[in-house]
Scaffold this active site. Sequence first.
Site, short mmCIF file in Angstrom:
data_model
loop_
_atom_site.label_atom_id
_atom_site.label_comp_id
_atom_site.label_asym_id
_atom_site.label_seq_id
_atom_site.Cartn_x
_atom_site.Cartn_y
_atom_site.Cartn_z
N SER A 36 -9.33 1.67 3.11
CA SER A 36 -8.54 2.48 2.20
C SER A 36 -7.52 1.68 1.40
O SER A 36 -6.90 2.20 0.47
CB SER A 36 -7.82 3.57 2.99
OG SER A 36 -6.93 3.00 3.94
N LYS B 234 0.84 -1.19 0.00
CA LYS B 234 0.00 0.00 0.00
C LYS B 234 0.88 1.24 0.00
O LYS B 234 1.97 1.24 0.58
CB LYS B 234 -0.89 -0.02 1.25
CG LYS B 234 -1.90 1.10 1.37
CD LYS B 234 -2.75 0.90 2.63
CE LYS B 234 -3.84 1.95 2.77
NZ LYS B 234 -4.69 1.68 3.97
N SER C 204 -9.65 -0.78 7.12
CA SER C 204 -9.06 -0.64 5.79
C SER C 204 -8.34 -1.86 5.24
O SER C 204 -7.94 -1.88 4.08
CB SER C 204 -8.10 0.55 5.77
OG SER C 204 -8.81 1.75 5.94
#
Length: 451
Positions: free
Chosen positions: A155, A76, A179
């Site tokens: 996210s 990420k 997330s």
Amino acid sequence: MEPRSIAQLSVLLQAGALDPVALVEETLAAIEAYADASLFTVLLKERAKAEAEASRRRIREGRSLGVLDGVPIAWKDLFDIQGLPTTAGSRVLKDSEPAGEDAAVVQALAGAGMVSVGRVNMSEFAFSGLGINPHYGTPRNPASPAGEHRIPGGSSSGSGVAVAAGLVPVSIGTDTGGSVRIPAAFNGIVGYKATRGRYSMKGVFPLAKSLDALGPLCRTVQDAIWVDAAMRGLPSADALPRPGVADLSFVIPETVFFDGAEPEVVAAFEAAVARLAKAGARIRHQAFPEFSAIFDLMAKHGALVTAEAFVLHRERIQGPAAAEMDPRVVKRTLLGEKITLADYLETLAARDRLITSFEERLGPESILISPTLPHVAPQIQPLLDDEDLFFQVNGKTLRNTLIGNFLDWCGVSLPCGTGAAGMPVGLLLSGPRNSDGRVLAAASTVEGLLR
């Protein structure tokens, strides 16, 4: 590429039936050929090939670093990668100073022989559970029906899609309000949120330090167990034994989790629970007033995540950089301006009381079992067209999982069937702080039964 788990790749790599260099070349080619260009923000071609070549030499010389050696991984866009700015899904950080070294967990998995192939997209500054990003695009959920663009969840949006699409077997995400578990559930894969503090946060761009946690999105619980060990610097030989179904005790929460849930989600969850009960698992229902109390606290004092995000980003959102940010992120962050120090401290004190109360009510051996989310992934366009709908759906998407962050749980989301439009449904196993090993072991047993 055909989706493969870490375990499937590891068997081939360790046996010499699959060359790490050939695997990374195949992986990079598949990423570049993938129709959705919004998925990866950076490809680490030179690094990946160098790491794969080193893995090849080790395996050929009988010096393998273990089951993860030569396995591709994506990160990420919150984790420092040496020589690159950490952009956190935002344009305002694209020219920031490059990282002087890898984040601690990046170093740990490189030390286990994993091959970093790139960074993946995310909600800007990790401040949304939907995964929509106006700057770098929003990855399309691979489970979307033909002709539809359904959200990936956030996210850690790119992490969920990269694994679900079979481009990589694992991607490491962060989880402040859901997330990791949200994109795992929406995309039909496994997502493990560790207890906060289980791994080093050095080199990880924060959102709210009192809530931030890390974890892998992958294809199987066994994969998560191996990655978890490596992220803590432990050998995979310490893998957890799988308990029998009859040894497991589950609690279905009667408070909050099922409010407004789609009937198809409830049906998929109940079918999974019925299989567990038939196999001998002990299951009870129980109310948890602590869950409602969390939302009462937020209504009275504001959310911890909003308060801490405002402090982190106040110069950006009160200056010219705000014009370069997602206006929905700016709007949500500005809510933190109204949260006083007294509000914040009262929330922290109440949090400690609620954690203690919940753990006493749950009991020492039980694991919470629930739907990960109350709905399946919705289509993106209505959310883009209607800001009020965006915030409404974002709040509902985060609702179940943020309880776990507030009460400092660990949790594993597993696919447990499909709901409306054939979209994936997630089943969530949650345990009190530092019960990670027990929850992962239970998840492995449940996964074996559900699959």
